[in-house]
Design an enzyme around this catalytic site. Structure first.
Site, PDB file in Angstrom:
ATOM      1  N   CYS A  26      44.635  50.019  24.991  1.00 46.16           N
ATOM      2  CA  CYS A  26      44.147  49.074  25.986  1.00 46.16           C
ATOM      3  C   CYS A  26      43.271  49.719  27.053  1.00 46.16           C
ATOM      4  CB  CYS A  26      45.287  48.286  26.614  1.00 46.16           C
ATOM      5  SG  CYS A  26      46.543  49.307  27.339  1.00 46.16           S
ATOM      6  N   HIS A  67      49.436  47.823  30.924  1.00 47.53           N
ATOM      7  CA  HIS A  67      48.313  46.997  30.525  1.00 47.53           C
ATOM      8  C   HIS A  67      47.150  47.188  31.497  1.00 47.53           C
ATOM      9  CE1 HIS A  67      46.264  43.896  28.449  1.00 47.53           C
ATOM     10  NE2 HIS A  67      46.246  43.050  29.459  1.00 47.53           N
TER      11      HIS A  67
END
Lengths: 308, 121
Positions: free
Chosen positions: A84, A160
């Site tokens: 990510c 994230h």
């Protein structure tokens, strides 16, 4: 770890991201950590091309009405586990149209190739890009320790990254887990997108701080050496037509800052060399040396006590 | 998802204060010890093979993370087979198999005494 089709986890560190971007062949950008959401800090790092908010992931619903579908915004959905950071950075870079930035031999063709695809297909193409994956995986920690004792770290799979940046006249949030770019409103002509992003990110930080969730804010900025060099040229020109001590003093200061940046680049490279190194033989030899030279047991007892 | 920053990870044992500069300085001023450690540094033109580099390597977050992983892997009995390859003696190997770091430390100290003993007599 970095074998067929696998994407390794990499450390969330501005130095790592700067090196990663450079290894993709991108020119003219680097990543800095912003310790505060202060306008003064924005001023210092300008031009800022995008912000990356990194946080411990919690499920959050996105209002479908806020999804902005616009051909001029590049957005790839995240289909890759572990990647990510790379994903968020690429999503930001592929939306940059600033003269300082050159996408280079890996990302420019990738952008061309995936431009006409939908976000899901773009994500899959990213997943399948051997070139991008190879660079990403070159930032893997040494495998010897990657396999030991880390599997229990529940934090690892819960981080994230989302990007905030101006694109197609809007302030958008690019979250690879969302259906599309999230719209945070129109950036009025001449308005500063950072001033607009500040309260939005602040609100998010406050929300997470209340839950004691960790977060970090990074900025994708123009290469500092480039910015300083440009300013030096500007000052030199000015100084030719109208000599001033202040200009000369600032030039010297900027030269010093360029040297500092070079030292940071070197430190980042050494850090990455260390990250990839198998320290097992070093550690064993160090314990032997400690056993031969001092009271190894008292060193251990101190370490064990501190670890409690 | 990505990995958190190295410095934010919780290690079972914190070696940072124990492996302090004041502990290492006298050790690393002995060239014999430095010579034993430098071959295990990363071999790269950017990494000088010096006592100073040994010191800054030991105090780097990357090394601290590696030694933290080493200790936790040791204590969860994952290092038995690897330790065997280092010729540290049967007691150290036994300690690794049991995941007993204290016994490992004692074994390394004892090995020194045993090796020193014949020379003394």
């Amino acid at each position: 770890m970095s074998g067929n089709g696998e994407w390794c986890t990499i450390e969330s560190d501005p130095g790592v991201f700067t090196e990663l971007i450079r290894d993709f062949g991108v020119k003219g950008v680097q990543v800095e950590e912003l310790y505060m959401l202060e306008e003064q800090l924005f001023e210092e790092f300008k031009p800022i091309h995008g912000l990356i908010f990194l946080f411990k992931w919690v499920p959050e619903a996105v209002d479908p009405a806020k999804i902005l579908r616009h051909n001029d915004i590049y957005f790839a959905k995240q289909v890759i586990h572990n990647a990510c950071a790379t994903q968020a950075i690429i999503n930001i870079l592929l939306n940059c149209h600033h003269a300082d930035i050159e996408l280079g031999a890996a990302l420019a063709p990738f952008k061309d190739f995936t431009q006409s695809m939908d976000p899901m297909l773009r994500g899959q193409c990213l997943n399948n890009s051997d070139q991008i994956r190879a660079v990403h995986n070159s930032f893997a920690r040494n495998e010897v320790f990657e396999t030991f004792g880390r599997k229990t770290d529940k934090d690892e799979d819960a981080f994230h990254f989302v990007g905030y940046l101006p694109a197609a006249g809007h302030l958008v949030e690019l979250d690879g887990l969302a259906e599309g770019p999230i719209d945070h409103g129109v950036v009025a002509d001449g308005a500063d997108w950072l001033a607009m992003a500040k309260p939005i990110i602040e609100e998010r930080m406050n929300r997470y701080a209340g839950k004691e969730l960790r977060f970090t804010l990074l900025a994708v900025v123009s290469d500092r050496k480039l910015v300083y060099t440009r300013r030096i040229e500007e000052l030199q020109k000015k100084n030719e037509s109208m000599p001033s001590d202040e200009a000369i003093e600032e030039i010297n200061q900027l030269k010093e800052q360029i040297e500092q940046e070079k030292l940071r680049d070197k430190a980042n490279k050494i850090e990455n060399i260390r990250r990839k190194h198998n320290f097992l033989p070093f550690i064993v030899e160090l314990f032997k040396v400690l056993g031969d030279s001092t009271k190894l047991s008292s060193v251990y007892e101190e370490a064990a006590k501190r670890g409690q | 998802p990505g990995a958190p920053a190295a410095t934010e990870e919780s290690a079972p044992i914190d070696w940072t204060p124990a492996l302090s500069q004041s502990l290492l300085l006298p050790i690393l001023s002995n060239p014999a010890f430095v010579e034993r450690l430098t071959p295990h540094l990363p071999q790269d033109p950017l990494v000088p093979q010096t006592a100073q580099e040994v010191m800054s390597t030991i105090q780097s977050p990357q090394f601290q993370q590696a030694i933290g992983a080493f200790t936790s892997a040791f204590e969860t009995r994952q290092l038995g087979p690897l330790i065997q390859e280092f010729n540290l003696g049967p007691q150290a190997v036994q300690a690794a198999q049991n995941g007993d770091f204290r016994a490992f430390v004692k074994a390394l100290e004892k090995k020194k005494e045993e090796e020193a003993a014949p020379a003394d007599s």
